[in-house]
Motif scaffolding. Structure first.
Motif, PDB file in Angstrom:
ATOM      1  N   ASN A   1     138.367  61.712 -32.909  1.00  0.00           N
ATOM      2  CA  ASN A   1     138.823  62.941 -33.602  1.00  0.00           C
ATOM      3  C   ASN A   1     138.004  63.246 -34.676  1.00  0.00           C
ATOM      4  OD1 ASN A   1     140.549  64.948 -34.186  1.00  0.00           O
ATOM      5  ND2 ASN A   1     141.975  63.418 -35.340  1.00  0.00           N
ATOM      6  N   LEU A   2     136.795  64.221 -34.451  1.00  0.00           N
ATOM      7  CA  LEU A   2     135.832  64.191 -35.331  1.00  0.00           C
ATOM      8  C   LEU A   2     135.747  66.078 -35.530  1.00  0.00           C
ATOM      9  CD1 LEU A   2     132.912  61.786 -34.638  1.00  0.00           C
ATOM     10  CD2 LEU A   2     134.842  61.558 -35.819  1.00  0.00           C
ATOM     11  N   THR A   3     135.434  66.414 -36.722  1.00  0.00           N
ATOM     12  CA  THR A   3     135.040  67.603 -37.170  1.00  0.00           C
ATOM     13  C   THR A   3     133.361  68.005 -36.564  1.00  0.00           C
ATOM     14  OG1 THR A   3     134.382  67.270 -39.264  1.00  0.00           O
ATOM     15  CG2 THR A   3     136.710  67.987 -38.688  1.00  0.00           C
ATOM     16  N   GLY A   4     133.107  68.995 -36.754  1.00  0.00           N
ATOM     17  CA  GLY A   4     131.770  69.436 -36.478  1.00  0.00           C
ATOM     18  C   GLY A   4     130.724  68.736 -37.857  1.00  0.00           C
ATOM     19  N   GLU A   5     131.421  68.679 -38.820  1.00  0.00           N
ATOM     20  CA  GLU A   5     130.785  68.029 -40.027  1.00  0.00           C
ATOM     21  C   GLU A   5     130.613  66.744 -39.818  1.00  0.00           C
ATOM     22  OE1 GLU A   5     133.162  69.283 -43.398  1.00  0.00           O
ATOM     23  OE2 GLU A   5     131.422  68.771 -44.802  1.00  0.00           O
ATOM     24  N   ASP A   6     131.623  65.984 -39.267  1.00  0.00           N
ATOM     25  CA  ASP A   6     131.534  64.647 -38.851  1.00  0.00           C
ATOM     26  C   ASP A   6     130.400  64.470 -38.157  1.00  0.00           C
ATOM     27  OD1 ASP A   6     133.799  63.978 -40.439  1.00  0.00           O
ATOM     28  OD2 ASP A   6     135.216  64.329 -38.718  1.00  0.00           O
ATOM     29  N   VAL A   7     130.394  64.968 -37.100  1.00  0.00           N
ATOM     30  CA  VAL A   7     129.425  64.935 -35.879  1.00  0.00           C
ATOM     31  C   VAL A   7     127.856  64.858 -36.418  1.00  0.00           C
ATOM     32  CG1 VAL A   7     128.613  65.706 -33.660  1.00  0.00           C
ATOM     33  CG2 VAL A   7     131.038  65.301 -34.142  1.00  0.00           C
ATOM     34  N   ALA A   8     127.722  66.212 -37.226  1.00  0.00           N
ATOM     35  CA  ALA A   8     126.497  66.497 -37.840  1.00  0.00           C
ATOM     36  C   ALA A   8     126.091  65.297 -38.678  1.00  0.00           C
ATOM     37  CB  ALA A   8     126.503  67.855 -38.579  1.00  0.00           C
ATOM     38  N   ALA A   9     126.931  64.884 -39.463  1.00  0.00           N
ATOM     39  CA  ALA A   9     126.701  63.607 -40.335  1.00  0.00           C
ATOM     40  C   ALA A   9     126.161  62.561 -39.438  1.00  0.00           C
ATOM     41  CB  ALA A   9     127.777  62.993 -40.970  1.00  0.00           C
ATOM     42  N   TYR A  10     126.673  62.338 -38.044  1.00  0.00           N
ATOM     43  CA  TYR A  10     126.188  61.154 -37.397  1.00  0.00           C
ATOM     44  C   TYR A  10     124.808  61.373 -36.701  1.00  0.00           C
ATOM     45  CZ  TYR A  10     130.516  58.382 -36.867  1.00  0.00           C
ATOM     46  OH  TYR A  10     131.603  57.655 -37.368  1.00  0.00           O
ATOM     47  N   ALA A  11     124.362  62.801 -36.595  1.00  0.00           N
ATOM     48  CA  ALA A  11     123.182  63.291 -35.966  1.00  0.00           C
ATOM     49  C   ALA A  11     122.173  63.030 -37.267  1.00  0.00           C
ATOM     50  CB  ALA A  11     123.377  64.685 -35.905  1.00  0.00           C
ATOM     51  N   ARG A  12     122.585  63.295 -38.407  1.00  0.00           N
ATOM     52  CA  ARG A  12     121.658  63.096 -39.461  1.00  0.00           C
ATOM     53  C   ARG A  12     121.209  61.469 -39.823  1.00  0.00           C
ATOM     54  NH1 ARG A  12     123.856  68.047 -43.140  1.00  0.00           N
ATOM     55  NH2 ARG A  12     121.896  69.119 -43.096  1.00  0.00           N
ATOM     56  N   ILE A  13     122.300  60.852 -39.558  1.00  0.00           N
ATOM     57  CA  ILE A  13     121.961  59.348 -39.611  1.00  0.00           C
ATOM     58  C   ILE A  13     120.956  58.659 -38.466  1.00  0.00           C
ATOM     59  CG2 ILE A  13     123.155  57.214 -39.213  1.00  0.00           C
ATOM     60  CD1 ILE A  13     125.759  58.106 -40.706  1.00  0.00           C
ATOM     61  N   ALA A  14     121.456  59.346 -37.375  1.00  0.00           N
ATOM     62  CA  ALA A  14     120.586  59.152 -36.198  1.00  0.00           C
ATOM     63  C   ALA A  14     119.092  59.469 -36.494  1.00  0.00           C
ATOM     64  CB  ALA A  14     120.970  59.631 -34.786  1.00  0.00           C
ATOM     65  N   GLU A  15     118.936  60.551 -37.224  1.00  0.00           N
ATOM     66  CA  GLU A  15     117.518  60.959 -37.298  1.00  0.00           C
ATOM     67  C   GLU A  15     116.813  60.418 -38.579  1.00  0.00           C
ATOM     68  OE1 GLU A  15     116.101  64.966 -36.094  1.00  0.00           O
ATOM     69  OE2 GLU A  15     115.112  65.181 -38.028  1.00  0.00           O
ATOM     70  N   ASN A  16     117.698  60.536 -39.666  1.00  0.00           N
ATOM     71  CA  ASN A  16     117.076  60.338 -40.767  1.00  0.00           C
ATOM     72  C   ASN A  16     117.112  58.930 -41.580  1.00  0.00           C
ATOM     73  OD1 ASN A  16     116.160  63.079 -41.274  1.00  0.00           O
ATOM     74  ND2 ASN A  16     118.212  63.384 -41.396  1.00  0.00           N
ATOM     75  N   MET A  17     118.359  57.988 -41.057  1.00  0.00           N
ATOM     76  CA  MET A  17     118.337  56.964 -41.417  1.00  0.00           C
ATOM     77  C   MET A  17     117.884  55.841 -40.308  1.00  0.00           C
ATOM     78  SD  MET A  17     122.082  57.443 -43.321  1.00  0.00           S
ATOM     79  CE  MET A  17     122.146  55.727 -43.714  1.00  0.00           C
ATOM     80  N   LEU A  18     118.380  56.166 -38.827  1.00  0.00           N
ATOM     81  CA  LEU A  18     118.087  55.186 -38.110  1.00  0.00           C
ATOM     82  C   LEU A  18     116.715  55.422 -37.207  1.00  0.00           C
ATOM     83  CD1 LEU A  18     121.715  54.817 -36.725  1.00  0.00           C
ATOM     84  CD2 LEU A  18     120.273  53.288 -38.311  1.00  0.00           C
TER      85      LEU A  18
END
Ligand SMILES: CC(C)=CCC/C(C)=C/CC/C(C)=C/CC/C(C)=C/CC/C(C)=C/CC/C(C)=C/CC/C(C)=C/COP(=O)(O)OP(=O)(O)O
Ligand code: 1GP
Ligand code: MG
Length: 225
Positions: free
Chosen positions: A136-153
């Motif tokens: 149950n995620l918003t676009g903002e939530d999903v974008a935050a996971y995308a940012r984690i995938a790219e920039n943190m992991l």
């Protein structure tokens, strides 16, 4: 096409489902960029080996998307390793991976291994239930996971998974907007060319799975994105 950055389309074949030689040939010769072998349940070494040997008759790149340790085998061009970022259970994020690397670490060719940051968004699909993903995620939530995938992991792939249902284009767009290097895969419910084009407008790579088994001719048309 051995660089995922050049891909636009992949078919995902489920080892737990039957496919005739004739239909398999159509898929492998369709112009798709890759065949991904993967599924959630009933994935055994025997079934994976059978499908790999049959896909290997063709020149299309062949990838094993690892779903359990027991069915890992040599012979694929790449190994995609899912890590479910929106699961609350470390088992599906890092623990099974730790176990597998303990077993195979000495013989692993890291150039063939690509980790996929999965974000599962269809609460009804098998993989959401298995991993208890928080869908149950918003676009903002999903974008935050995308940012984690790219920039943190620093993951090579961020995979928006709607397995079995057609997803929200707006969410795919929001994920794409925050990604520069990580390749965005979209999979879920693509059943025809117009849906394929709609998702491919934002996703770097679209993945077509279930449609193969429902209406092959329509599934084949999706390569024309
Ligand atoms: C011997 C040899 C050659 C070794 C090679 C080295 C190698 C590749 C080692 C592996 C190292 C490693 C880190 C492995 C990871 C191990 C592992 C089990 C990780 C967990 C993966 C995971 C989170 C699985 C959960 C399920 C999942 C995300 C599956 C992905 C596929 C998927 C979502 C399919 C869709 O499901 P489907 O069945 O199609 O659903 P429907 O039926 O509803 O359509
Ligand atoms: O089977 P479908 O719904 O096409 O989804 C494709 C893929 O994302 C499944 O892991
Ligand atoms: Mg499937």
């Amino acid at each position: 096409m051995y660089n995922i950055r050049d891909w636009r389309h992949a078919f995902k074949l489920d080892p737990n489902k039957e496919i005739s030689d004739e239909n398999l040939e159509k898929l492998c010769e369709s112009g798709t960029d890759a065949i991904i072998v993967g599924g959630t349940d009933g994935v055994t070494l025997e079934k994976v080996l059978d499908l790999m040997a049959r896909v290997r008759r063709y020149t299309v790149p062949c990838v094993l998307e690892v779903s359990n340790i027991e069915s890992i085998t040599p012979g694929f061009d790449f190994y995609f390793i899912p890590s479910v970022l929106n699961s609350p259970h470390s088992k599906w994020i890092i623990e099974l991976h730790h176990e597998a690397v303990k077993e195979y670490g000495d013989i692993m060719n890291w150039d063939e291994i690509l980790v996929q940051g999965y974000c599962i968004l269809n609460e009804e699909c098998k993989v959401a239930k298995l991993t208890k993903a928080k869908t149950n995620l918003t676009g903002e939530d999903v974008a935050a996971y995308a940012r984690i995938a790219e920039n943190m992991l620093h993951l090579p792939i961020f995979y928006l998974e709607y397995s079995g249902s057609y997803g929200d284009v707006q969410i795919v767009q929001e994920a794409k907007e925050v990604l520069d290097n990580t390749v965005l895969f979209y999979g879920g419910g693509i059943a025809n060319l117009s849906q394929a084009k709609e998702m491919a407008a934002y996703a770097d790579v679209i993945v077509v799975g279930n449609a193969i088994y429902r209406d092959l001719e329509k599934a084949l048309e999706t390569v024309k994105i």
